[in-house]
Scaffold this active site. Sequence first.
Site, short mmCIF file in Angstrom:
data_model
loop_
_atom_site.label_atom_id
_atom_site.label_comp_id
_atom_site.label_asym_id
_atom_site.label_seq_id
_atom_site.Cartn_x
_atom_site.Cartn_y
_atom_site.Cartn_z
N ASN A 1 0.86 -1.19 0.00
CA ASN A 1 0.00 0.00 0.00
C ASN A 1 0.89 1.24 0.00
O ASN A 1 2.04 1.18 0.43
CB ASN A 1 -0.87 0.00 1.27
CG ASN A 1 -1.82 1.20 1.31
OD1 ASN A 1 -2.41 1.57 0.29
ND2 ASN A 1 -1.98 1.81 2.48
N HIS B 1 0.75 5.14 1.50
CA HIS B 1 -0.01 5.97 2.43
C HIS B 1 0.63 7.36 2.45
O HIS B 1 1.86 7.48 2.58
CB HIS B 1 0.04 5.34 3.83
CG HIS B 1 -0.73 6.12 4.83
ND1 HIS B 1 -2.11 6.11 4.86
CD2 HIS B 1 -0.34 6.97 5.80
CE1 HIS B 1 -2.52 6.92 5.82
NE2 HIS B 1 -1.47 7.46 6.41
N SER C 1 4.60 6.86 2.31
CA SER C 1 5.24 5.61 2.74
C SER C 1 4.67 4.44 1.95
O SER C 1 3.45 4.29 1.88
CB SER C 1 4.96 5.34 4.23
OG SER C 1 5.33 6.43 5.03
N ASP D 1 -2.48 0.66 8.18
CA ASP D 1 -1.31 1.48 7.86
C ASP D 1 -0.14 1.20 8.81
O ASP D 1 0.68 2.08 9.08
CB ASP D 1 -1.67 2.99 7.90
CG ASP D 1 -2.75 3.34 6.89
OD1 ASP D 1 -2.76 2.75 5.80
OD2 ASP D 1 -3.60 4.21 7.20
C1 GRF Z 1 -2.54 8.93 -2.70
O1 GRF Z 1 -2.35 10.07 -1.94
C2 GRF Z 1 -2.16 7.73 -1.92
O2 GRF Z 1 -1.14 8.00 -1.02
C3 GRF Z 1 -3.43 7.42 -1.22
O3 GRF Z 1 -4.42 7.68 -2.19
C4 GRF Z 1 -4.00 8.74 -2.99
C5 GRF Z 1 -4.21 8.50 -4.43
O4 GRF Z 1 -5.55 8.29 -4.68
N1 GRF Z 1 -3.43 6.10 -0.67
P1 GRF Z 1 -6.18 8.70 -6.10
O5 GRF Z 1 -5.35 8.07 -7.13
O6 GRF Z 1 -6.12 10.19 -6.17
O7 GRF Z 1 -7.57 8.19 -6.06
#
Ligand code: GRF
Length: 226
Positions: free
Chosen positions: A110, A112, A139, A148
């Site tokens: 994932n 985050h 991360s 997370d």
């Molecule tokens: C990113 O910030 C990622 O870190 C988080 O979701 C965001 C991207 O989502 N997990 P999207 O592509 O804008 O829907």
Amino acid sequence: MNAPKRLAILISGRGSNVPSIQQVLKQQHLNATLAAIYSNRADAPGLRLAKTDAIPTRVVEHRDYADRDAFDQALHRHLVSDDIDAVILAGFMRILGPALVREWQGRMLNIHPSLLPLYPGLDTHARALAAGDSHAGASVHYVTPQLDGGPVIIQSKVAIEAGDDPDSLSRRVLQTENIIYPLAVEWMLQGRLEYRDNNCYLDQELREQPVLWQQDQLHFEYAVPT
Ligand code: GRF
């Protein structure tokens, strides 16, 4: 040669990390293929992107299932029937339950948008700004049952500037996500990463700290693909 590893990227929104991951699969000769983009929402804009690139898509709408377990089981069945080897969560906004996560542990990553362990959960950039932090970041981590909370592989660190708001910060952090996520995927596909005993190993060395990518100070220990 072994059969190419089959990746699934799971999204709920724009899928903004998909193009950079696709690019690394194409450019780095990784013997892997983006087998499908999954979404829990039929209206996720990232699915349109997949269609343009003729990547198979699969919608598993969480609303069609009575509870989290039923959704998780359906998701798992699809991943297995699609012959998926590794799962990449990229803006996938459903919490996955422990049973599903354990099935994929070590094979599910994932990203985050915070410097974990700071700010698990939502609204990370707003929380970093409210705390007066000097840096934000992102991360890439192995997914474990703790939200997370899995071992972090690589982080990007981004300076917070005067006048930043959550949107401006998120835009700058996202640019770095597009560097560090493909890199972690590349390491995983090259067999350089290992998940063991809730730890991350890179090139057989236990990472006590994640690899750090920082634009302004070259702490970065590995070549960034150009
Ligand atoms: C990113 O910030 C990622 O870190 C988080 O979701 C965001 C991207 O989502 N997990 P999207 O592509 O804008 O829907």
